[in-house]
Design a protein around this motif. Structure first.
Motif, mmCIF file in Angstrom:
data_model
loop_
_atom_site.group_PDB
_atom_site.id
_atom_site.type_symbol
_atom_site.label_atom_id
_atom_site.label_comp_id
_atom_site.label_asym_id
_atom_site.label_seq_id
_atom_site.Cartn_x
_atom_site.Cartn_y
_atom_site.Cartn_z
ATOM 1 N N LEU A 101 -18.685 15.394 0.456
ATOM 2 C CA LEU A 101 -18.120 14.321 1.268
ATOM 3 C C LEU A 101 -16.691 14.077 0.811
ATOM 4 N N LEU A 102 -15.749 14.124 1.754
ATOM 5 C CA LEU A 102 -14.340 13.875 1.455
ATOM 6 C C LEU A 102 -13.849 12.715 2.299
ATOM 7 N N VAL A 103 -12.962 11.906 1.715
ATOM 8 C CA VAL A 103 -12.334 10.812 2.444
ATOM 9 C C VAL A 103 -10.822 10.926 2.243
ATOM 10 N N LEU A 104 -10.110 11.201 3.335
ATOM 11 C CA LEU A 104 -8.657 11.348 3.319
ATOM 12 C C LEU A 104 -8.033 10.054 3.825
ATOM 13 N N VAL A 105 -7.191 9.441 2.998
ATOM 14 C CA VAL A 105 -6.637 8.128 3.314
ATOM 15 C C VAL A 105 -5.117 8.210 3.426
ATOM 16 N N TYR A 106 -4.596 7.634 4.495
ATOM 17 C CA TYR A 106 -3.144 7.523 4.672
ATOM 18 C C TYR A 106 -2.778 6.047 4.551
ATOM 19 N N ASP A 161 -17.240 28.965 -7.561
ATOM 20 C CA ASP A 161 -16.661 27.678 -7.951
ATOM 21 C C ASP A 161 -15.628 27.221 -6.929
ATOM 22 N N LEU A 162 -15.318 25.936 -6.957
ATOM 23 C CA LEU A 162 -14.511 25.340 -5.894
ATOM 24 C C LEU A 162 -13.527 24.320 -6.453
ATOM 25 N N GLN A 163 -12.360 24.276 -5.838
ATOM 26 C CA GLN A 163 -11.390 23.211 -6.082
ATOM 27 C C GLN A 163 -10.891 22.676 -4.746
ATOM 28 N N PHE A 164 -10.631 21.374 -4.712
ATOM 29 C CA PHE A 164 -9.941 20.756 -3.586
ATOM 30 C C PHE A 164 -8.553 20.333 -4.050
ATOM 31 N N ALA A 165 -7.672 20.122 -3.099
ATOM 32 C CA ALA A 165 -6.333 19.605 -3.394
ATOM 33 C C ALA A 165 -5.860 18.806 -2.197
ATOM 34 N N VAL A 166 -4.816 17.980 -2.419
ATOM 35 C CA VAL A 166 -4.272 17.154 -1.349
ATOM 36 C C VAL A 166 -2.755 17.092 -1.485
ATOM 37 N N TYR A 216 -10.553 11.166 -1.745
ATOM 38 C CA TYR A 216 -11.744 10.849 -2.540
ATOM 39 C C TYR A 216 -12.730 12.005 -2.384
ATOM 40 N N ILE A 217 -13.223 12.517 -3.509
ATOM 41 C CA ILE A 217 -14.118 13.668 -3.507
ATOM 42 C C ILE A 217 -15.515 13.220 -3.927
ATOM 43 N N ASN A 218 -16.474 13.433 -3.046
ATOM 44 C CA ASN A 218 -17.873 13.069 -3.287
ATOM 45 C C ASN A 218 -18.017 11.629 -3.792
ATOM 46 N N PRO A 219 -17.489 10.668 -3.040
ATOM 47 C CA PRO A 219 -17.609 9.271 -3.461
ATOM 48 C C PRO A 219 -19.044 8.778 -3.349
#
Length: 350
Positions: free
Chosen positions: A195-200, A165-170, A214-217
């Motif tokens: 697919l990940l999208v990191l937005v600043y 199993d997996l978790q992401f964090a930001v 955004y995770i798997n948009p």
């Protein structure tokens, strides 16, 4: 009549020229890193102006390697291209071996910089491997310094439940519990393409810029319509408007393939710009086909089969006909012949 025809032809050529210029302009508005020409097995840091962090405490260990693994994500513009960077889970488990690899983001012949009221988008695909660390470790970040590590936007991953199993964090710039924002646990999320999208987002004021993951948009939908979204606004200082922006791949105990990186200043340009849908892949290839449960290749070579999520489910050698026991459905097949030519295509298994 002659003059009318000549004018029509000239107009047609002018229109074609305008369309070509427009397409080129749109394409130039996105920074792309697909590792296409990188030598397989070579160091990332010897390719395409990638370099090791100038901060000594982040320059231990070894460089990530280039892998032939091609990552897939339905509808994403960076899907099914080039190769990938392989992060070693053994590098960076201890602080004495952690390493940051950096590349400057150049768009339209200029370095990307934050602008108040605007956003910067970094989209990429990742397949987290089961040998990754079992607590949150960051592996992809924004970078704002040429002389040291100045990260503002970190993506973390953690595996659990027998590494399935997996978790992401930001976070903006902290790994402290309660500061970074965690996703829900994703059962079976390890060894699957994401697919990940990191937005600043640069906000007017001090220490208040917003980091969003955004995770798997769904690339066919707008940014506002996405459902799995993490936001972090901790009190770390902001990037100044003149900061030259870079991206980092960090080896700190996470094993992963990372590829299809696209960076830009709008959601549509980064996610959709010239996307090749999975359903169109077979039209680009006549060398891969199927009948029943048999995969047909153009000669002898190595075959990798992926499901539509991008998870590899079969590797074998084909003599031109590969009999499988796959369940009925759609699959993506990658074929490398004896001359190391590589093609990929979609097949339907009955």
């Amino acid at each position: 009549m002659y003059y009318t025809l000549k004018l029509t032809i000239m107009k047609g050529k002018f229109l074609l020229l305008v369309l070509c210029i427009a397409a080129t302009t749109v394409n130039a508005q996105v920074f792309k890193e697909y590792f296409t020409n990188a030598p397989t097995g070579g160091d990332l840091e010897s390719y395409g102006n990638w370099y090791v962090s100038a901060k000594s405490s982040e320059a231990y260990g070894v460089s990530p390697k280039i892998s032939e693994e091609v990552l897939f994500y339905t509808g994403y513009a960076g899907s099914n291209f080039g190769k990938s960077a392989l992060l070693d889970s053994l590098v960076g488990k201890e602080s004495s071996t952690q390493r940051i690899s950096t590349k400057v983001v150049i768009i339209d012949n200029d370095t990307l910089r934050p602008v108040v009221g605007k956003k910067m988008y970094a989209a990429f695909m990742v397949r987290i491997l089961p040998n990754s660390y079992t607590s949150f470790r960051d592996f992809f970040t924004w970078e704002g310094s040429t002389s040291s590590s100045f990260t503002r936007g970190r993506v973390f991953a953690k595996v659990s439940n027998a590494n399935a199993d997996l978790q992401f964090a930001v976070s903006k710039n902290s790994a402290s519990s309660g500061v970074y924002v965690e996703s829900e646990v994703m059962p079976g999320g390890v060894n699957v393409n994401h697919l990940l999208v990191l937005v600043y987002e640069a906000v007017d004021g001090d220490a208040n810029d917003i980091i969003t993951l955004y995770i798997n948009p769904d690339p066919t939908k707008s940014e506002a319509e996405q459902t799995v979204v993490l936001k972090a606004t901790d009190t770390q200082s902001d990037y100044s408007s003149g900061t030259e922006i870079k991206i980092n791949l960090r080896q700190r105990g996470v094993g992963a393939y990372v590829g299809g990186i696209r960076v830009g200043t709008s959601w549509d340009l980064v996610l959709k710009g010239g996307a090749t849908k999975v359903t169109d892949i077979a039209k680009r290839n006549s060398t891969i086909s199927s009948y029943g449960k048999t995969i047909v290749t153009n000669g002898i070579g190595d075959v990798d089969v992926y499901d539509i999520t991008g998870k590899k489910i079969l590797s074998a050698v084909s003599d031109g006909r590969l009999q499988t026991s796959l369940k009925s459905g759609l699959y993506i097949v990658r074929f490398k012949d004896t001359k190391n030519n590589i093609v990929s295509g979609k097949v339907s298994i009955q």
